[in-house]
Design a protein around this motif. Structure first.
Motif, PDB file in Angstrom:
ATOM      1  N   GLU A 116      10.115  -4.401  51.517  1.00 35.07           N
ATOM      2  CA  GLU A 116      10.730  -4.295  50.194  1.00 35.07           C
ATOM      3  C   GLU A 116      10.742  -5.638  49.469  1.00 35.07           C
ATOM      4  O   GLU A 116      10.488  -5.712  48.259  1.00 35.07           O
ATOM      5  CB  GLU A 116      12.142  -3.728  50.334  1.00 35.07           C
ATOM      6  CG  GLU A 116      12.144  -2.265  50.776  1.00 35.07           C
ATOM      7  CD  GLU A 116      13.506  -1.771  51.228  1.00 35.07           C
ATOM      8  OE1 GLU A 116      14.494  -2.532  51.078  1.00 35.07           O
ATOM      9  OE2 GLU A 116      13.593  -0.639  51.733  1.00 35.07           O
ATOM     10  N   LEU A 174       8.702  -6.762  45.913  1.00 33.11           N
ATOM     11  CA  LEU A 174       9.337  -7.433  44.775  1.00 33.11           C
ATOM     12  C   LEU A 174       8.578  -8.705  44.409  1.00 33.11           C
ATOM     13  O   LEU A 174       8.412  -9.026  43.226  1.00 33.11           O
ATOM     14  CB  LEU A 174      10.796  -7.762  45.104  1.00 33.11           C
ATOM     15  CG  LEU A 174      11.741  -6.570  45.274  1.00 33.11           C
ATOM     16  CD1 LEU A 174      13.133  -7.048  45.688  1.00 33.11           C
ATOM     17  CD2 LEU A 174      11.823  -5.753  43.986  1.00 33.11           C
ATOM     18  N   HIS A 188       9.122  -9.261  40.247  1.00 37.75           N
ATOM     19  CA  HIS A 188      10.449  -8.810  39.818  1.00 37.75           C
ATOM     20  C   HIS A 188      11.487  -9.901  40.108  1.00 37.75           C
ATOM     21  O   HIS A 188      12.248  -9.829  41.074  1.00 37.75           O
ATOM     22  CB  HIS A 188      10.811  -7.509  40.535  1.00 37.75           C
ATOM     23  CG  HIS A 188       9.838  -6.395  40.284  1.00 37.75           C
ATOM     24  ND1 HIS A 188       9.657  -5.833  39.036  1.00 37.75           N
ATOM     25  CD2 HIS A 188       8.977  -5.753  41.117  1.00 37.75           C
ATOM     26  CE1 HIS A 188       8.735  -4.879  39.108  1.00 37.75           C
ATOM     27  NE2 HIS A 188       8.306  -4.818  40.361  1.00 37.75           N
ATOM     28  N   GLU A 233      14.310 -11.018  38.617  1.00 39.06           N
ATOM     29  CA  GLU A 233      15.743 -10.735  38.586  1.00 39.06           C
ATOM     30  C   GLU A 233      16.176  -9.919  39.803  1.00 39.06           C
ATOM     31  O   GLU A 233      17.192 -10.215  40.442  1.00 39.06           O
ATOM     32  CB  GLU A 233      16.100  -9.981  37.305  1.00 39.06           C
ATOM     33  CG  GLU A 233      17.595  -9.701  37.165  1.00 39.06           C
ATOM     34  CD  GLU A 233      17.942  -9.020  35.850  1.00 39.06           C
ATOM     35  OE1 GLU A 233      19.115  -8.616  35.699  1.00 39.06           O
ATOM     36  OE2 GLU A 233      17.055  -8.896  34.986  1.00 39.06           O
ATOM     37  N   GLU A 234      15.386  -8.907  40.147  1.00 34.87           N
ATOM     38  CA  GLU A 234      15.746  -8.044  41.271  1.00 34.87           C
ATOM     39  C   GLU A 234      15.658  -8.788  42.603  1.00 34.87           C
ATOM     40  O   GLU A 234      16.530  -8.651  43.470  1.00 34.87           O
ATOM     41  CB  GLU A 234      14.839  -6.814  41.295  1.00 34.87           C
ATOM     42  CG  GLU A 234      15.303  -5.738  42.258  1.00 34.87           C
ATOM     43  CD  GLU A 234      14.469  -4.466  42.165  1.00 34.87           C
ATOM     44  OE1 GLU A 234      14.627  -3.599  43.041  1.00 34.87           O
ATOM     45  OE2 GLU A 234      13.661  -4.349  41.217  1.00 34.87           O
ATOM     46  N   LYS A 277      18.544 -11.350  42.771  1.00 43.65           N
ATOM     47  CA  LYS A 277      19.814 -10.649  42.998  1.00 43.65           C
ATOM     48  C   LYS A 277      19.933 -10.198  44.448  1.00 43.65           C
ATOM     49  O   LYS A 277      20.997 -10.328  45.070  1.00 43.65           O
ATOM     50  CB  LYS A 277      19.907  -9.445  42.057  1.00 43.65           C
ATOM     51  CG  LYS A 277      21.215  -8.677  42.158  1.00 43.65           C
ATOM     52  CD  LYS A 277      21.250  -7.526  41.157  1.00 43.65           C
ATOM     53  CE  LYS A 277      22.556  -6.739  41.277  1.00 43.65           C
ATOM     54  NZ  LYS A 277      22.583  -5.602  40.299  1.00 43.65           N
ATOM     55  N   ARG A 278      18.845  -9.696  45.001  1.00 41.32           N
ATOM     56  CA  ARG A 278      18.879  -9.195  46.383  1.00 41.32           C
ATOM     57  C   ARG A 278      19.057 -10.334  47.381  1.00 41.32           C
ATOM     58  O   ARG A 278      19.848 -10.225  48.325  1.00 41.32           O
ATOM     59  CB  ARG A 278      17.596  -8.422  46.684  1.00 41.32           C
ATOM     60  CG  ARG A 278      17.553  -7.856  48.095  1.00 41.32           C
ATOM     61  CD  ARG A 278      16.565  -6.738  48.214  1.00 41.32           C
ATOM     62  NE  ARG A 278      16.495  -6.229  49.579  1.00 41.32           N
ATOM     63  CZ  ARG A 278      15.968  -5.064  49.915  1.00 41.32           C
ATOM     64  NH1 ARG A 278      15.462  -4.274  48.977  1.00 41.32           N
ATOM     65  NH2 ARG A 278      15.936  -4.680  51.182  1.00 41.32           N
TER      66      ARG A 278
END
Length: 247
Positions: free
Chosen positions: A64, A68, A73, A75-76, A79-80
């Motif tokens: 995953e 990303l 990605h 921002e994602e 954040k993660r």
């Protein structure tokens, strides 16, 4: 990492991008594992239901995170990664000096080349902390019964995640720099393949995969085992002293 390096036909200590303290830990642990017998790790992985869950989650986390990275990605991904950091390295858990230091990490290197450290995406380490977060594991709660390798992985992930500059560099490298992309791709394949092997309980496949990689790195085992043993001894002395301080 061993599987990925073999897939790319690499001896990491001969490549300029694999230099510096964190890389020393990755290389030395990999060499220490593959210098041992395959059944030691096969039994721990396949016969332990908790290990199976952790290995499966690790493969999912790596996959995953890599998606990303590939998709850009920002921002994602950010954040993660930061959510995992907040859960695993929360303030009440990390009330001590870092388990590992720059000097300690730089001391144990198989590389004879330049010592300048290039930025790295550190997918393997991001995956460890992400998996701990997803499984609700706070590693400091398990220090009293932890193995040497567990303490080392905790120390090196703590070193990465608790250094804000280094963590930001890692996230940016993962998104903007393709230098490690082929290694990260092979590492993702490897994580999923090992997870499947363990999930199926396939000792024969595990042995075949393990021994193929073992043969590739075998010529450097004597030097690596000696250096790795010194590294583990030094790190364990450090983590033992930190554990006593916490008590």
């Amino acid at each position: 990492m061993g599987t990925a390096w073999v897939a790319n036909n690499q001896f990491p200590w001969e490549i300029q991008r694999y230099v510096g303290g964190i890389e020393n830990v990755k290389i030395n642990i990999m060499m220490r594992i593959y210098s041992n017998k395959w059944h030691v790790y096969a039994g721990l992985a396949i016969l332990n239901p908790a290990a199976k869950r952790q290995i499966r989650q690790y493969a999912e986390s790596v996959t995953e995170l890599f998606k990303l990275m590939l998709g850009g990605h920002r921002e994602e991904l950010t954040k993660r990664v930061r959510a995992a950091k907040a859960a695993v390295f929360r303030g009440d858990a990390v009330e001590h000096d870092l388990l590992l230091s720059d000097d300690m990490l730089d001391r144990f290197s198989l590389s004879k080349g330049p010592k300048e450290r290039p930025p790295n995406s550190h997918l393997s380490l991001l995956g460890i902390v992400d998996a701990w977060w997803k499984l609700g594991i706070v590693p400091y709660d398990h220090m009293i019964c932890s193995t040497p390798l567990f303490r080392i992985w905790l120390g090196v992930t703590e070193y990465l995640f608790c250094n804000e500059t280094l963590l930001n560099e890692t996230i940016n490298t993962a998104l903007d720099d393709n230098t490690f992309r082929q290694d990260d791709l092979e590492f993702t394949f490897a994580a999923r393949a090992w997870s499947d092997c363990v999930a199926f309980g396939d000792f024969q496949a595990y042995q075949h995969r393990f021994e193929d990689i073992q043969k590739y790195f075998a010529p450097r085992f004597p030097e690596a085992v000696k250096l790795g043993s010194e590294m583990i001894k030094t790190i364990l002395e450090r983590t033992d002293s930190q554990g006593k301080k916490q008590l």
